[in-house]
Design a protein around this motif. Structure first.
Motif, PDB file in Angstrom:
ATOM      1  N   ILE A   1      60.009  31.816  42.746  1.00  0.00           N
ATOM      2  CA  ILE A   1      58.823  32.319  42.891  1.00  0.00           C
ATOM      3  C   ILE A   1      58.264  32.986  41.808  1.00  0.00           C
ATOM      4  CG2 ILE A   1      59.308  34.770  44.191  1.00  0.00           C
ATOM      5  CD1 ILE A   1      56.223  33.097  45.462  1.00  0.00           C
ATOM      6  N   GLY A   2      57.315  33.416  41.172  1.00  0.00           N
ATOM      7  CA  GLY A   2      56.482  34.392  40.323  1.00  0.00           C
ATOM      8  C   GLY A   2      57.000  35.869  40.628  1.00  0.00           C
ATOM      9  N   ILE A   3      58.096  36.600  40.092  1.00  0.00           N
ATOM     10  CA  ILE A   3      57.733  37.598  41.024  1.00  0.00           C
ATOM     11  C   ILE A   3      57.379  39.004  39.776  1.00  0.00           C
ATOM     12  CG2 ILE A   3      60.444  38.058  40.434  1.00  0.00           C
ATOM     13  CD1 ILE A   3      59.256  38.929  43.525  1.00  0.00           C
ATOM     14  N   LYS A   4      57.347  38.462  38.715  1.00  0.00           N
ATOM     15  CA  LYS A   4      56.910  39.502  37.894  1.00  0.00           C
ATOM     16  C   LYS A   4      55.727  39.807  38.221  1.00  0.00           C
ATOM     17  CE  LYS A   4      56.894  36.131  34.339  1.00  0.00           C
ATOM     18  NZ  LYS A   4      56.467  36.278  32.765  1.00  0.00           N
TER      19      LYS A   4
ATOM     20  N   VAL B   1      53.176  42.235  41.325  1.00  0.00           N
ATOM     21  CA  VAL B   1      52.130  43.103  41.439  1.00  0.00           C
ATOM     22  C   VAL B   1      50.750  43.517  40.326  1.00  0.00           C
ATOM     23  CG1 VAL B   1      52.600  46.237  40.472  1.00  0.00           C
ATOM     24  CG2 VAL B   1      53.999  44.631  41.990  1.00  0.00           C
ATOM     25  N   ASP B   2      51.833  43.078  39.057  1.00  0.00           N
ATOM     26  CA  ASP B   2      51.140  43.764  37.698  1.00  0.00           C
ATOM     27  C   ASP B   2      49.435  42.392  37.998  1.00  0.00           C
ATOM     28  OD1 ASP B   2      52.849  44.593  36.836  1.00  0.00           O
ATOM     29  OD2 ASP B   2      53.654  43.276  35.627  1.00  0.00           O
ATOM     30  N   LYS B   3      49.854  41.264  38.494  1.00  0.00           N
ATOM     31  CA  LYS B   3      48.713  40.468  38.489  1.00  0.00           C
ATOM     32  C   LYS B   3      48.240  40.101  39.931  1.00  0.00           C
ATOM     33  CE  LYS B   3      49.397  37.426  34.155  1.00  0.00           C
ATOM     34  NZ  LYS B   3      50.393  36.318  34.036  1.00  0.00           N
ATOM     35  N   HIS B   4      48.692  39.487  40.917  1.00  0.00           N
ATOM     36  CA  HIS B   4      48.660  39.482  42.125  1.00  0.00           C
ATOM     37  C   HIS B   4      47.838  41.256  42.678  1.00  0.00           C
ATOM     38  CE1 HIS B   4      48.862  34.960  41.558  1.00  0.00           C
ATOM     39  NE2 HIS B   4      50.105  35.842  41.184  1.00  0.00           N
ATOM     40  N   ILE B   5      48.418  41.696  42.840  1.00  0.00           N
ATOM     41  CA  ILE B   5      48.218  43.023  44.211  1.00  0.00           C
ATOM     42  C   ILE B   5      46.935  44.269  43.413  1.00  0.00           C
ATOM     43  CG2 ILE B   5      49.053  45.087  45.163  1.00  0.00           C
ATOM     44  CD1 ILE B   5      51.215  43.852  46.166  1.00  0.00           C
ATOM     45  N   VAL B   6      47.172  44.325  42.456  1.00  0.00           N
ATOM     46  CA  VAL B   6      46.108  44.857  41.065  1.00  0.00           C
ATOM     47  C   VAL B   6      44.669  44.092  41.392  1.00  0.00           C
ATOM     48  CG1 VAL B   6      45.004  45.049  38.921  1.00  0.00           C
ATOM     49  CG2 VAL B   6      48.114  45.662  39.656  1.00  0.00           C
TER      50      VAL B   6
ATOM     51  N   ALA C   1      56.093  46.272  46.425  1.00  0.00           N
ATOM     52  CA  ALA C   1      56.171  44.830  47.347  1.00  0.00           C
ATOM     53  C   ALA C   1      57.080  43.748  46.553  1.00  0.00           C
ATOM     54  CB  ALA C   1      54.114  44.308  45.707  1.00  0.00           C
ATOM     55  N   LYS C   2      57.730  44.040  45.437  1.00  0.00           N
ATOM     56  CA  LYS C   2      58.995  42.796  44.951  1.00  0.00           C
ATOM     57  C   LYS C   2      60.124  42.940  45.425  1.00  0.00           C
ATOM     58  CE  LYS C   2      57.008  43.107  39.814  1.00  0.00           C
ATOM     59  NZ  LYS C   2      57.663  43.278  38.763  1.00  0.00           N
TER      60      LYS C   2
END
Length: 115
Positions: free
Chosen positions: A19-22, A25-30, A47-48
């Motif tokens: 999974i691309g954890i980084k 937040v920075d991309k998906h949740i925003v 989230a992480k």
């Protein structure tokens, strides 16, 4: 293999992709917040941690359970507890669909509003 006529693609490749954890937040949740998903600041801040806790039965999932209640499933979804894969994420998502809906507040649209 269940329904030979199905046009669903095979998803076995997801087992090998961690999974691309980084990007959570920075991309998906925003992005989801921008289109109206009502995430709270606590949802975003955790989230992480919540993602990793949900797919690891040995993780401390107390915070996850407190935020999402007893309906959230905590386990290794793809059979490989050594890593969290995109298969873990897909299965976790599919298993929670519709379980966190409060149907007491749901109001179906009238047929004339669907046109």
């Amino acid at each position: 293999s269940v329904v030979p006529e199905s046009i669903m693609p095979p998803y076995a490749f997801l087992e090998g992709r961690e999974i691309g954890i980084k990007d959570v937040v920075d991309k998906h949740i925003v992005a989801q917040t921008r289109v109206g998903v009502p995430y709270t600041q606590a949802d975003i801040d955790n989230a992480k941690t919540d993602l990793m806790a949900q797919a690891d039965p040995n993780a401390d999932s107390e915070g996850l359970q407190a935020r999402y209640g007893g309906k959230v499933t905590v386990r290794d979804f793809d059979g490989d507890p050594s890593k969290v894969t995109e298969m873990d994420a897909l299965v976790a998502y599919l298993q929670v669909l519709g379980t966190m809906v409060d149907f007491k507040t749901y109001e179906p649209m009238k047929a004339e509003n669907l046109r």
